[in-house]
Design a protein around this motif. Structure first.
Motif, PDB file in Angstrom:
ATOM      1  N   PRO A  86      -4.148  -3.452  -2.113  1.00 50.37           N
ATOM      2  CA  PRO A  86      -4.231  -2.503  -2.630  1.00 50.37           C
ATOM      3  C   PRO A  86      -3.310  -2.420  -4.129  1.00 50.37           C
ATOM      4  O   PRO A  86      -2.499  -3.166  -4.362  1.00 50.37           O
ATOM      5  CB  PRO A  86      -3.720  -1.787  -1.600  1.00 50.37           C
ATOM      6  CG  PRO A  86      -3.855  -2.195  -0.408  1.00 50.37           C
ATOM      7  CD  PRO A  86      -3.643  -3.685  -0.733  1.00 50.37           C
ATOM      8  N   GLY A  87      -4.090  -1.592  -4.922  1.00 53.74           N
ATOM      9  CA  GLY A  87      -3.369  -1.450  -6.242  1.00 53.74           C
ATOM     10  C   GLY A  87      -2.388  -0.428  -6.395  1.00 53.74           C
ATOM     11  O   GLY A  87      -1.982   0.072  -7.751  1.00 53.74           O
ATOM     12  N   ASP A  88      -1.952   0.013  -5.667  1.00 59.11           N
ATOM     13  CA  ASP A  88      -0.584   1.158  -5.618  1.00 59.11           C
ATOM     14  C   ASP A  88       0.554   0.229  -6.044  1.00 59.11           C
ATOM     15  O   ASP A  88       0.749  -0.795  -6.047  1.00 59.11           O
ATOM     16  CB  ASP A  88      -0.611   2.103  -4.251  1.00 59.11           C
ATOM     17  CG  ASP A  88      -0.461   1.013  -3.070  1.00 59.11           C
ATOM     18  OD1 ASP A  88       0.268  -0.206  -2.962  1.00 59.11           O
ATOM     19  OD2 ASP A  88      -0.832   1.267  -2.065  1.00 59.11           O
ATOM     20  N   LYS A  89       1.639   1.142  -6.091  1.00 52.25           N
ATOM     21  CA  LYS A  89       3.016   0.563  -6.912  1.00 52.25           C
ATOM     22  C   LYS A  89       3.351  -0.452  -5.811  1.00 52.25           C
ATOM     23  O   LYS A  89       4.146  -1.598  -6.095  1.00 52.25           O
ATOM     24  CB  LYS A  89       4.003   1.797  -7.006  1.00 52.25           C
ATOM     25  CG  LYS A  89       5.164   1.094  -7.617  1.00 52.25           C
ATOM     26  CD  LYS A  89       6.073   2.489  -7.919  1.00 52.25           C
ATOM     27  CE  LYS A  89       7.556   2.077  -8.627  1.00 52.25           C
ATOM     28  NZ  LYS A  89       8.228   2.997  -8.814  1.00 52.25           N
ATOM     29  N   GLU A  90       3.772   0.017  -4.457  1.00 52.05           N
ATOM     30  CA  GLU A  90       4.332  -0.952  -3.466  1.00 52.05           C
ATOM     31  C   GLU A  90       3.423  -2.234  -3.419  1.00 52.05           C
ATOM     32  O   GLU A  90       4.246  -3.318  -3.313  1.00 52.05           O
ATOM     33  CB  GLU A  90       4.074  -0.406  -2.150  1.00 52.05           C
ATOM     34  CG  GLU A  90       4.724  -1.322  -0.867  1.00 52.05           C
ATOM     35  CD  GLU A  90       4.264  -0.650   0.504  1.00 52.05           C
ATOM     36  OE1 GLU A  90       5.000  -1.287   1.440  1.00 52.05           O
ATOM     37  OE2 GLU A  90       3.591   0.288   0.674  1.00 52.05           O
ATOM     38  N   ASN A  91       2.137  -2.310  -3.384  1.00 50.64           N
ATOM     39  CA  ASN A  91       1.301  -3.608  -3.310  1.00 50.64           C
ATOM     40  C   ASN A  91       1.443  -4.618  -5.029  1.00 50.64           C
ATOM     41  O   ASN A  91       1.279  -5.658  -4.690  1.00 50.64           O
ATOM     42  CB  ASN A  91       0.062  -3.365  -2.972  1.00 50.64           C
ATOM     43  CG  ASN A  91      -0.040  -3.116  -1.718  1.00 50.64           C
ATOM     44  OD1 ASN A  91       0.092  -4.023  -0.723  1.00 50.64           O
ATOM     45  ND2 ASN A  91      -0.321  -1.724  -1.017  1.00 50.64           N
ATOM     46  N   LEU A  92       1.622  -3.844  -5.939  1.00 47.45           N
ATOM     47  CA  LEU A  92       1.720  -4.373  -7.158  1.00 47.45           C
ATOM     48  C   LEU A  92       3.007  -5.187  -7.190  1.00 47.45           C
ATOM     49  O   LEU A  92       3.315  -6.223  -7.585  1.00 47.45           O
ATOM     50  CB  LEU A  92       1.601  -3.444  -8.303  1.00 47.45           C
ATOM     51  CG  LEU A  92       0.094  -2.935  -8.606  1.00 47.45           C
ATOM     52  CD1 LEU A  92       0.321  -1.958  -9.867  1.00 47.45           C
ATOM     53  CD2 LEU A  92      -0.621  -3.931  -8.899  1.00 47.45           C
ATOM     54  N   GLN A  93       4.231  -4.485  -6.534  1.00 45.90           N
ATOM     55  CA  GLN A  93       5.536  -4.963  -6.428  1.00 45.90           C
ATOM     56  C   GLN A  93       5.296  -6.456  -5.626  1.00 45.90           C
ATOM     57  O   GLN A  93       5.910  -7.288  -5.738  1.00 45.90           O
ATOM     58  CB  GLN A  93       6.465  -4.147  -5.948  1.00 45.90           C
ATOM     59  CG  GLN A  93       6.855  -2.993  -6.879  1.00 45.90           C
ATOM     60  CD  GLN A  93       7.662  -2.037  -6.266  1.00 45.90           C
ATOM     61  OE1 GLN A  93       7.875  -1.804  -4.957  1.00 45.90           O
ATOM     62  NE2 GLN A  93       8.184  -1.222  -7.108  1.00 45.90           N
TER      63      GLN A  93
END
Length: 427
Positions: A10-17
């Motif tokens: 997923p491209g949300d902040k948590e998964n980009l991290q």
């Protein structure tokens, strides 16, 4: 390595991290080289249509992988005298396959992303089906030609009992156009040469004295001529067989011999024309590269090769290549490009089905540095993305493997969307 892992999260902040963390760990541990894999925004459609496309794309993926493998094998077969150059001729859009995969961009002109997904898949399906149809037709023609040539070559390399005699005998070896006399060919074992010379004139009545001549030999025996009256042919054959001499059924026919020689020449020429040795191959240093910025990238800024020639341009430029090799190179490129587009579609469809709407995911291409590191790489990925499926992760975590700061998971566990691209199948 010629192996790639195509994953998405997923491209949300948590998964980009999480992606940043994955990139840091794999880089420090020298596990893989990672790049962003750009996939356009497609028209999603209904959930039912996505489920149907997921199944259809899975089958199309398998079909296309098989197709490009068969085409690579056909290139190797046609280039039988230059097998070391096969990989140089397996290109995609003018560059080597690894470069094409690592710098992939969706072809908007060929597969417009604004179309419904079903239309894009249909275009790919029809294109690949046509390539397979043409491949079957062309390889069948080539195989038939090759088989006919091999059969003729076997005739010219067998022993004296089976091989063709058109390249051995000459007109001068026979009495021709005689109403009464005929020349026969007799195979005599090497150990019986002396006995043949002493007895051939008395094997039957009406054998012409001193008419025998040795005209060819192999490891086991020799081919002798003998001239006699036509009326005693049957009697002579019986007596020759009793003495372990074999009369070879052959009657000199200049037209038939000429036809056979011309057929061999024609087949050799036709086979050679399918592949000429002056192939146009990927020249050293041919691909050029330019800097390419990625819009969203926790994974760095990969360079991208400049666009190569179109397949049609390369087809017309392939001077010195036979038509089959040229067709194989052009259509291998087309099929391989289609295959990577199918992988991209599968990532999109599976990501939407797994992560939901609105569409928001990041696809990443990983190239493991060595085969021995793949197990550890998988464990790192599974630990980094464990939060995507906590229930499954809790049941299969493998506490026996430790990496500082990471708790690793079982090899068969995929909390993220994952697809495999194996170029070794083309070796």
């Amino acid at each position: 390595m010629s192996e790639f892992w195509l994953i998405s999260a997923p491209g949300d902040k948590e998964n980009l991290q999480a992606l940043e963390r994955m990139n840091t760990v794999t880089s420090k541990s020298n596990l893989s080289y990672n790049t962003k894999f750009a996939i356009p925004d497609f028209k999603v459609g209904t959930l039912d249509s996505l489920i149907g496309l997921s199944d259809e794309l899975g089958k199309l993926d398998t079909f296309t992988e098989s197709l490009i493998k068969r085409m690579a094998q056909s290139v190797a077969e046609v280039m039988e005298d230059s097998k070391g150059k096969v990989q140089e001729n397996l290109l995609a859009n003018g560059v080597d396959l690894t470069s094409f995969v690592t710098h992939f961009e969706w072809d908007m002109a060929k597969y417009p992303a604004k179309q419904p997904l079903a239309n894009v898949v249909d275009t790919l399906t029809k294109q690949l089906a046509q390539i397979e149809t043409d491949l079957k037709s062309r390889t069948a023609t080539y195989s038939a030609l090759k088989m006919n040539l091999e059969n003729l070559e076997k005739k010219s390399t067998g022993n004296l009992f089976t091989r063709t005699l058109s390249d051995i005998v000459s007109r001068e070896d026979f009495v021709l156009d005689s109403e009464y006399l005929i020349t026969l060919l007799v195979i005599v074992p090497k150990t019986s040469y002396a006995r043949w010379q002493k007895t051939y004139e008395s094997l039957s009545d009406m054998v012409v004295p001193r008419s025998t001549k040795l005209i060819a030999e192999d490891n086991d025996g020799g081919l002798f001529t003998v001239t006699l009256f036509r009326k005693v042919i049957d009697d002579f054959k019986v007596k020759a067989k009793e003495n372990k001499f074999t009369v070879r059924e052959f009657y000199y026919d200049e037209k038939e011999i000429k036809r056979e020689r011309e057929e061999m020449t024609r087949l050799l020429s036709d086979k050679k024309q399918q592949y000429q040795t002056s192939c146009v191959t990927l020249k050293k240093g041919a691909p050029t590269y330019r800097d390419h910025k990625v819009k969203v990238t926790p994974l760095g800024n990969p360079d991208r090769p400049a666009a190569g020639q179109t397949d049609r341009e390369r087809e017309s430029e392939g001077e010195g290549e036979g038509p089959l090799l040229r067709w194989l190179k052009v259509n291998f490129s087309e099929a391989f490009i289609a295959w990577i587009h199918i992988k991209a579609l599968r990532v999109f469809v599976e990501s939407v089905l797994r992560y939901g709407l609105p569409v928001n995911f990041q696809a990443v291409l990983l190239q493991p540095h060595k085969k021995s590191a793949t197990k550890r790489l998988r464990e790192v990925l599974n630990s980094v993305f464990r939060h995507l499926d906590e229930v499954a992760a809790a049941s299969i975590l493998d506490a026996s493997v430790e990496i500082p700061g990471l708790q690793l998971s079982n090899q068969d566990y995929f909390p993220y969307v994952y697809f495999h691209i194996d170029l070794s199948l083309l070796d």
